[in-house]
Enzyme design. Structure first.
Site, PDB file in Angstrom:
ATOM      1  CD  GLU A   3      14.634  -4.982 -14.969  1.00  0.00           C
ATOM      2  OE1 GLU A   3      14.117  -4.899 -16.086  1.00  0.00           O
ATOM      3  OE2 GLU A   3      15.360  -4.117 -14.496  1.00  0.00           O
ATOM      4  CB  SER A  43       2.791  -7.109  -4.053  1.00  0.00           C
ATOM      5  OG  SER A  43       2.869  -5.796  -4.550  1.00  0.00           O
ATOM      6  CD  GLN A  95      10.664  -6.502  -3.502  1.00  0.00           C
ATOM      7  OE1 GLN A  95       9.634  -6.297  -4.132  1.00  0.00           O
ATOM      8  NE2 GLN A  95      11.849  -6.238  -4.008  1.00  0.00           N
ATOM      9  N   GLY A  96      10.177  -7.316   1.308  1.00  0.00           N
ATOM     10  CA  GLY A  96      10.201  -6.245   2.303  1.00  0.00           C
ATOM     11  C   GLY A  96      11.266  -5.222   1.980  1.00  0.00           C
ATOM     12  CE1 TYR A  97      14.738  -6.174  -1.010  1.00  0.00           C
ATOM     13  CE2 TYR A  97      14.906  -4.925  -3.040  1.00  0.00           C
ATOM     14  CZ  TYR A  97      15.321  -5.965  -2.247  1.00  0.00           C
ATOM     15  OH  TYR A  97      16.326  -6.789  -2.674  1.00  0.00           O
ATOM     16  CB  SER A  98       8.785   0.229  -0.436  1.00  0.00           C
ATOM     17  OG  SER A  98       9.228   0.154  -1.767  1.00  0.00           O
TER      18      SER A  98
END
Length: 719
Positions: free
Chosen positions: A544, A461, A426-429
């Site tokens: 979720e 992660s 995941q490339g969000y933050s």
């Protein structure tokens, strides 16, 4: 007074209102439904109405949001496909409204919402057995039997529109001929007469009334109903001649001893001073309070079909796991990954890898109940539901492609996710966009038929194990913070992508930084709309795993049992202070179990996690720091030079079956420090609870301009 936000979505108009718990409408607004508009534009129109009525009502504290929407829809209203709004096919209206309003949202069929309104403040007030129906661009209904609104398997019970009234009549999409939908709806009347329903002749008005009366009689004869309340633009537009014809047909056709005397009336007829136009809002509000009661409640039991499926899963585990299996944590650390990969293959062969995906795309096609039962039994047996990267591949981006992807994207990516050929992260933050994700600055510029990406992501992660990354990138810096973002699928095995590990306190490197320097991805790898990635991102965050509500209490209960054994081994089980702290931990794990039951009740019903999910995250993460501190105190000097097997995971508790040695507990103690940071810090969770659950005032913010202007303002020296 308790207040609800009420939303009514119809084929002819959109409406919103603030409704008090006495049925009073404090503010309302509506606009014609632009059926030709694209889905996002239509949603923004609806969101504008919502904001307008909140403002006109003085921005009161709202308890919940209720929605009445034309069908069909999935169970719990998670996805809607109103027949007269082509732009909304399988549209996540409930989730989008929850995100926009910050309220828990209960969504129901519009005719069922009308039935709730009728029974509350309308013509059926005081009645226990009645039908409320809408005759408009479609024909729908809701049935109250013995004082209770009927729901059905997917929430579509009471759909009187598909009752046959002319056996040799027009064909309908339902597969039948001559049903009310095909004969009495506005479009059907126009198709038959060549004139809009508003211009219908007296003969057509009378015929439509007779057909509706005939349909009501069929239901009254079947269910022993005493009253039918009829609303909708066709019925109320036709007026008294329509109702006279309907009543006459009902009297002639409802001739059984118990149905004789059943009557029909216009919606709202029995309540002077109110008018039918507000009943949909009242009904949507009552749907909200009805939904809130189910959200707040919990059911600690499973239905028979759930227990039957549990037996199947237990048999599967007995057959597939080696004799004497003690849990994946009992394996030597170097064998854990190999077992996880082999177990993943077994799950794939038995259709249990992507359990929630539809079977037609290779998933398990399991119901929410079956998913929960499977997760519980896997947790008890100490086996995973996939590998670590499957959280990002199957749960996150796979579900997002299912919801937003093009047919070509689904055909290409979904099989590769299942096979393990494509491994995702995941490339969000970013360094300046963590909790404030909309501040992200990683740039993407279109160059021909490719996007060129420059920037940085952090806290990625398992990024070192992935070969694909889904990236939120800034594609229009001159748009507002939320509107200039695009969701991109980016291959990582290219020169412009560099992954740098981040060393943690334990010495492990589970997290990474990812740097993009002229990295490229095809223009076809945009999911959703260009500049419309924020909506896609919020959909992804909504995936979720509901089954976590079942597995988390099991995991922490297993860990606490290990701690009790550790206290005995270390001779501390009789220490009164240690016993007091252990008792505190036991009480917290039990409360966690009850919180899980409440969340499970929602999930099994197909309902979306609301902002109260922040309570669970805050609860377990802060508890875990306390319980691991107790473990270190029990170990004493042994914790200073820990020996044994270190945890194989950097998240939450050690794996099931892990040895009860100092290294396991010290490593878990390290991991627990991060628990109040990742997936939303405790400070962020408290803000969510305060603002969205308790209704406290929001933190003041400076008005947002474009993202570029915001960056300039932030960089300017203080005056």
């Amino acid at each position: 007074m308790d207040r609800a936000l009420a939303v009514d979505v119809g084929g002819t108009k959109l409406a919103a209102a603030v409704v008090g718990d006495d049925g009073s409408v404090e503010a309302s607004a509506s606009t014609p439904t632009a059926a030709a508009a694209d889905g996002e534009a239509l949603f923004e129109t609806l969101a504008g109405l919502v904001e307008r009525v909140r403002e006109e009502a003085g921005r009161p504290r709202l308890a919940v949001c209720g929605v009445g929407c034309g069908g069909p829809m999935r169970a719990g209203g998670s996805r809607v496909s109103p027949l007269n709004i082509p732009a909304w096919r399988d549209f996540p209206l409930r989730d989008r409204l929850a995100e926009r309003t910050g309220l828990a949202v209960a969504l129901d069929n519009d005719a069922k919402a009308l039935a709730l309104g009728e029974g509350w403040v309308g013509a059926a007030a005081g009645w226990s057995n009645f039908l409320a129906m809408v005759v408009s661009t479609g024909v729908g209904g809701g049935i109250v039997l013995d004082g209770r609104l009927l729901d059905g398997a997917d929430g579509n019970a009471g759909h009187i529109g598909h009752v046959i009234v002319e056996p040799e009549g027009r064909a309908c999409a339902c597969g039948g001929r001559g049903c009310l939908e095909a004969e009495a709806s506005g479009p059907a009347i126009a198709a038959v007469t060549g004139r809009p329903a508003a211009d219908a002749s007296p003969e057509v008005v009378a015929r439509t009334g007779r057909l509706v009366g005939r349909g009501v009689a069929s239901v009254a004869n079947l269910l022993d109903l005493r009253l039918a309340c009829v609303a909708g633009s066709v019925a109320l537009g036709f007026g008294a001649p329509f109702f006279a014809a309907a009543s006459a047909e009902l009297e002639a056709s409802a001739r059984l001893s118990f149905s004789r005397g059943a009557g029909s009336c216009p919606a709202g007829w029995a309540r002077p001073g109110r008018w039918w136009g507000r009943l949909p809002s009242a009904g949507a509000a009552w749907a909200a309070w009805r939904g809130r009661s189910s959200l707040a409640g919990m059911d600690p039991t499973y239905p028979a079909e759930g227990e039957a499926y549990r037996d199947r899963i237990r048999a599967f585990l007995t057959q597939q796991l080696p004799e004497g299996w003690a849990g994946i944590g009992a394996l030597p650390r170097e064998e854990v990954q190999a077992f996880a990969q082999q177990w993943r293959k077994i799950l794939s062969e038995h259709g249990l890898l992507a359990a929630s995906w539809p079977a037609e795309v290779g998933g398990g096609g399991l119901s929410p109940l079956e998913q929960v039962v499977m997760a519980e039994e896997f947790a008890k047996a100490g086996v995973p539901v996939g590998t670590g990267n499957d959280v990002f591949g199957i749960q996150m981006v796979g579900n997002t492609i299912l919801a937003w992807g093009t047919p070509e994207q689904k055909a290409h990516f979904l099989p590769r996710i299942l096979s393990g050929e494509d491994v995702w992260c995941q490339g969000y933050s970013e360094p300046n966009a963590g909790s404030d994700l909309a501040n992200l600055g990683c740039r993407a510029v279109l160059d021909g038929d490719e996007w060129v990406i420059d920037g940085q992501k952090i806290w990625t992660s398992a990024g070192h194990l992935a070969n694909w990354i889904f990236v939120l990138a800034r594609t229009d810096p001159d748009a507002s913070r939320h509107k200039g973002i695009t969701f991109l699928l980016v291959p990582m095995d290219q020169p412009g992508v560099e992954v740098r590990p981040i060393a943690m306190i334990s010495g492990e490197s589970e997290f990474n930084e990812v740097f993009f320097t002229g990295a490229r991805t095809p223009a076809a790898n945009v999911v959703g709309e260009v500049h419309g990635g924020w909506a896609v991102a919020m959909t992804l965050l909504g995936y979720e795993r509901g089954e976590a509500a079942a597995t988390m209490p099991i995991m922490f209960r297993t860990e606490l049992d290990r701690l009790l054994e550790l206290a005995r081994e270390q001779g501390r089980a009789d220490d009164p202070l240690v016993r007091q702290r252990l008792a505190w931990c036991h009480s917290k794990v039990e409360i966690m179990r009850y919180l899980g039951m409440r969340a499970l009740t929602r999930y099994v019903k197909g309902e979306h996690p609301g902002p109260d999910g922040a309570i669970s995250k805050l609860y377990w993460s802060e508890y875990h720091q306390v319980v691991t501190e107790l473990a270190i105190d029990i170990l004493g000097p042994a914790a200073l030079v820990p020996e044994g097997r270190w945890p194989a995971s950097s998240f939450q508790a050690d794996l099931p079956g892990a040895p009860n040695d100092p290294a396991s507990w010290v490593g878990t103690f390290y991991n627990a420090r991060a628990g109040t940071i990742y997936a939303g810090t405790s400070q962020v969770q408290r803000n969510i609870i305060g603002e969205l659950v308790l209704g406290l005032p929001k933190e003041p913010r400076a008005p947002s301009q474009s993202w570029r202007d915001d960056q300039k303002a932030a960089a300017a020296p203080a005056a």
